[in-house]
Design a protein around this motif. Structure first.
Motif, PDB file in Angstrom:
ATOM      1  N   ILE A  97       0.858  -1.182   0.000  1.00 52.47           N
ATOM      2  CA  ILE A  97       0.000   0.000   0.000  1.00 52.47           C
ATOM      3  C   ILE A  97       0.897   1.236   0.000  1.00 52.47           C
ATOM      4  CG2 ILE A  97      -1.803   1.255   1.238  1.00 52.47           C
ATOM      5  CD1 ILE A  97      -2.591  -1.399   2.539  1.00 52.47           C
ATOM      6  N   ALA A 118      -7.251   0.397  -1.121  1.00 49.84           N
ATOM      7  CA  ALA A 118      -6.861  -0.749  -0.293  1.00 49.84           C
ATOM      8  C   ALA A 118      -8.046  -1.299   0.500  1.00 49.84           C
ATOM      9  CB  ALA A 118      -5.736  -0.344   0.654  1.00 49.84           C
ATOM     10  N   GLN A 129      -5.488 -11.033   5.372  1.00 47.76           N
ATOM     11  CA  GLN A 129      -5.163  -9.840   4.586  1.00 47.76           C
ATOM     12  C   GLN A 129      -5.912  -8.625   5.103  1.00 47.76           C
ATOM     13  OE1 GLN A 129      -5.476 -10.434   0.331  1.00 47.76           O
ATOM     14  NE2 GLN A 129      -4.815 -12.565   0.514  1.00 47.76           N
ATOM     15  N   ILE A 133      -4.198  -5.087   6.093  1.00 47.75           N
ATOM     16  CA  ILE A 133      -4.562  -3.828   5.428  1.00 47.75           C
ATOM     17  C   ILE A 133      -4.949  -2.771   6.464  1.00 47.75           C
ATOM     18  CG2 ILE A 133      -6.265  -2.730   3.926  1.00 47.75           C
ATOM     19  CD1 ILE A 133      -6.341  -5.382   2.335  1.00 47.75           C
TER      20      ILE A 133
END
Length: 274
Positions: A97, A118, A129, A133
């Motif tokens: 990111i 994202a 995930q 994130i």
């Protein structure tokens, strides 16, 4: 959906047939033309060349004059709020990111746009995930609350409804599509330490496959992010989402599941910057 129409407007009319007879011409009666003078032809060619050169010189001089007259005295066009600002995008990334945004109003908008991508991607449907994130983009103060909120929104029941397994994976032969495409951003408020940014987005969502119960479709929404300057970057404090603004749907031919799946694999996403 996209835009495009094919129009075909053909008209035909009946015209009465007409016949004309052309008699052969007698060469002996054809008037003779005097032979061309070589000197006269050369003069004509030179004159044409001179005229062309003069026209080119005049045109170039006119363009130079226009450029000089449009200098400081010319009125400056107002900046288009949706046009690129000329600032370079960030060259850093954390867990894939973009990160390291400048501590400016435009830096906050860039951060919000990339964080919207994202938080609106396929990774949010995978528990591992999703946690990564949220940990990457969120403020330390609100990280646990944000993750708990997202865990409540994204869960096994939602995955099952869409047609995914518990890890957000589509059935074999299908492709899961969840892509957020920022269209523009605006700042509600800004200071050196906090910013409220809204990001207008288009979205692609669904499962591309012959047996899919949720074909890929488009959506329009706005993400509202509250950011704080933490350490050396902008971080998310809160997020909200509202519907629209939604334009009128186009009338393009709808692509098949295979074409959509190939496009998602072939066309990658972008790093966004103001």
């Amino acid at each position: 959906m996209s835009y495009g129409d094919d129009y075909d407007d053909a008209r035909a009319g009946n015209v009465p047939a007409q016949t004309r007879t052309h008699l052969p011409e007698d060469p002996s009666t054809r008037p003779r033309r005097p032979p061309a003078s070589p000197g006269r032809s050369m003069v004509t060619i030179v004159a044409v060349v001179v005229l062309l050169v003069a026209a080119i010189v005049f045109a170039n001089q006119a363009r130079d004059d226009d450029g000089e007259s449009s200098g400081d005295d010319a009125p400056q066009a107002q900046a288009d709020p949706t046009s690129p600002t000329g600032e370079l995008p960030v060259d850093g990334a954390t867990n894939g990111i973009p990160s390291g945004f400048p501590q400016t109003e435009q830096g906050a908008q860039s951060a919000a746009a990339n964080y919207a991508v994202a938080l609106g991607g396929t990774g949010m449907f995978n528990p591992t995930q999703r946690a990564e994130i949220v940990a990457t983009v969120s403020s330390a103060e609100t990280r646990d609350d944000l993750l708990a909120s997202y865990d409540a929104d994204y869960g096994p029941q939602l995955n099952e409804t869409i047609g995914l397994d518990a890890n957000g994976v589509a059935p074999e032969g299908s492709t899961f599509v969840n892509r957020t495409l920022p269209v523009g951003s605006t700042v509600g408020s800004y200071s050196d330490t906090t910013a409220e940014v809204s990001v207008w987005c288009a979205g692609l969502f669904g499962v591309a496959g012959l047996d899919s119960r949720n074909p890929v479709r488009t959506s329009w929404f706005t993400m509202h992010l509250t950011l704080t300057w933490e350490g050396s970057d902008w971080k998310v404090v809160t997020t909200e989402q509202s519907e629209g603004p939604t334009p009128v749907n186009g009338d393009n031919r709808i692509s098949g599941a295979e074409e959509i799946a190939e496009a998602v694999e072939e066309f990658g996403g972008f790093t966004y910057a103001r």
